[in-house]
Write a protein that holds these residues in place. Structure first.
Motif, PDB file in Angstrom:
ATOM      1  N   LEU A 114      99.876  39.509-113.128  1.00 49.15           N
ATOM      2  CA  LEU A 114      99.718  40.974-113.224  1.00 49.15           C
ATOM      3  C   LEU A 114      99.581  41.405-114.676  1.00 49.15           C
ATOM      4  O   LEU A 114      98.706  42.215-115.020  1.00 49.15           O
ATOM      5  CB  LEU A 114     100.922  41.665-112.583  1.00 49.15           C
ATOM      6  N   PHE A 115     100.430  40.873-115.557  1.00 43.29           N
ATOM      7  CA  PHE A 115     100.376  41.244-116.967  1.00 43.29           C
ATOM      8  C   PHE A 115      99.029  40.878-117.575  1.00 43.29           C
ATOM      9  O   PHE A 115      98.477  41.617-118.396  1.00 43.29           O
ATOM     10  CB  PHE A 115     101.505  40.556-117.741  1.00 43.29           C
ATOM     11  N   ASN A 116      98.493  39.747-117.169  1.00 46.32           N
ATOM     12  CA  ASN A 116      97.199  39.303-117.687  1.00 46.32           C
ATOM     13  C   ASN A 116      96.076  40.248-117.256  1.00 46.32           C
ATOM     14  O   ASN A 116      95.170  40.561-118.044  1.00 46.32           O
ATOM     15  CB  ASN A 116      96.918  37.883-117.203  1.00 46.32           C
ATOM     16  N   ALA A 117      96.133  40.713-116.004  1.00 45.32           N
ATOM     17  CA  ALA A 117      95.104  41.631-115.501  1.00 45.32           C
ATOM     18  C   ALA A 117      95.120  42.945-116.280  1.00 45.32           C
ATOM     19  O   ALA A 117      94.056  43.518-116.590  1.00 45.32           O
ATOM     20  CB  ALA A 117      95.318  41.889-114.005  1.00 45.32           C
ATOM     21  N   LEU A 118      96.304  43.442-116.608  1.00 46.37           N
ATOM     22  CA  LEU A 118      96.399  44.679-117.391  1.00 46.37           C
ATOM     23  C   LEU A 118      95.788  44.506-118.779  1.00 46.37           C
ATOM     24  O   LEU A 118      95.061  45.383-119.270  1.00 46.37           O
ATOM     25  CB  LEU A 118      97.862  45.101-117.510  1.00 46.37           C
TER      26      LEU A 118
END
Length: 414
Positions: free
Chosen positions: A96-100
């Motif tokens: 999730l952090f990577n997608a943001l």
């Protein structure tokens, strides 16, 4: 003559000893690759952002605001990052952090305006800000307690690879293509690396030391206040001294590149070389210091780190050419001397089922307070670089004394 099978056994045994010494396991190894890729995305261009903002026509207050947002988000994102890690696990949280972050790079790429950086910082800093509790949790769960400092030390060393390589590539792109086009090419590389990061994070397996207690009337959710109140005296003492030291770092942070380029006359490429010198210095320290800290205790090495934090602003005052700046950046690299030991101290104080949230709460408290240092740094810079650097040194001095008085001079608990 030695048989080939014997040589093979010796080779495998040697490799096993190396991986054991460096505290490498499946999850920690996958995480190291993801760290290199994700942080290279940031370091390709983020260090040049203050100067890039200046080329877009903004003043010192917007540059200070951008720097303050980086510090603030590092704080605000830390606790939800820890909460998500405790509830979702490391793999899903990291994805999730990577997608943001990927969304942030795309925003700045398609909209070349200073406002894109100010708004995009909420996205493209997501991975580094939100992921710290998850990355420390992987180390804590995957490794024995006696290897925590080594595990964090190897992680910290690997983090410095993109900090060394990224600015060199980013500086070359800017020198070759100019600020506007150079930043665009850097962001295109960031997007490709973000996709590769997600692929490695996908294969991280979930692990737990013990089941997470289920929420119920007898076991209500632990709030942020509850986590903060659970800090023991050692963690509170470390937090206070760390806050003072981070003021020492933050006051001149956004303006180091302006001092180097405007006062000392270095180019963007040379500034990238200075950053590489800093990172190489830090990397040379991590493994031997982590080994010694695991063996003899973390506190003396944390103390040495705080001393180097204090010396860096003073070294900048003497730096009016590239050679002296190189010396100053060696000092800046040495301030990472005991950072793995400091993080291992935090690990040692946190209960397993609250560990990621304890990291997050610690960084939230610290960085929310230190965020004001960015605005104070801008005001001090407007009064003069010397005022900024000397005030930073005072904060470093008091932080070092606090740590020595309340932590270092007292015996460690058995």
């Amino acid at each position: 003559m030695q048989k080939a099978s014997d040589l093979s056994v010796e080779s495998v045994s040697g490799w096993q000893r190396t991986t054991d010494f460096l505290a490498l396991r499946r999850n920690t190894s996958l995480l190291l690759v993801a760290l290199v890729l994700a942080l290279t995305c940031e370091k390709l261009w983020i260090g040049f952002a203050p100067k890039y903002l200046e080329t877009l026509g903004v003043g010192v207050l917007i540059i200070g605001l951008f720097d303050a947002l980086q510090t603030l988000l590092g704080a605000v994102y830390a606790y939800p990052g820890g909460w998500l890690t405790d509830r979702w696990g490391e793999r899903r949280s990291l994805l999730l952090f990577n997608a943001l972050s990927l969304a942030g790079y795309i925003l700045v790429l398609v909209w070349q305006h200073w406002l894109a950086l100010v708004l995009g910082v909420f996205l493209f800093l997501a991975w580094s800000a939100l992921s710290l509790p998850a990355t420390l949790n992987v180390v804590a769960i995957s490794l024995d307690k006696r290897q925590h400092t080594m595990g964090i030390g190897v992680q910290s060393m690997v983090r410095r690879l993109p900090m060394m390589i990224g600015p060199l590539i980013g500086g070359w792109l800017i020198s070759r293509f100019g600020w506007q086009q150079g930043i665009r090419y850097a962001l295109l590389i960031c997007i490709a690396l973000s996709v590769a990061t997600a692929a490695f994070q996908w294969f991280i397996s979930e692990q737990t030391e013990e089941p997470i207690p289920k929420l119920s009337a007898n076991n209500p959710p632990v709030s942020f206040v509850g986590v903060a109140k659970s800090f023991n005296p050692t963690l509170r003492e470390l937090l206070v001294s760390d806050i003072l030291i981070r003021f020492c770092e933050r006051l001149p942070y956004a303006f180091v590149i302006l001092w180097a380029m405007n006062h000392s006359g270095v180019s963007a490429k040379q500034f990238g070389m200075l950053t590489a010198i800093e990172m190489l210095t830090a990397m040379l320290c991590y493994i031997p210091v982590a080994h010694l800290a695991d063996k003899y205790g973390q506190r003396p090495f944390v103390m040495a780190t705080f001393v180097f934090f204090t010396l860096f602003p003073l070294s900048l005052l003497l730096a009016d050419n590239f050679a002296w700046l190189a010396v100053a950046f060696v000092v800046r690299g040495l301030k990472e001397f005991g950072e793995p030991a400091r993080k291992a101290l935090i690990i040692a104080q946190a209960p397993p089922h609250l560990r990621a949230r304890t990291y997050g709460a610690y960084y939230l408290i610290r960085d929310c307070i230190v965020t004001t240092g960015s605005f104070l740094g801008a005001a001090l810079w407007a009064a003069g670089p010397r005022v900024n650097f000397l005030t930073a040194t005072l904060f470093g001095f008091f932080g070092t004394i606090w740590f020595w008085w309340f932590v270092s001079r007292r015996p460690s608990p058995s």
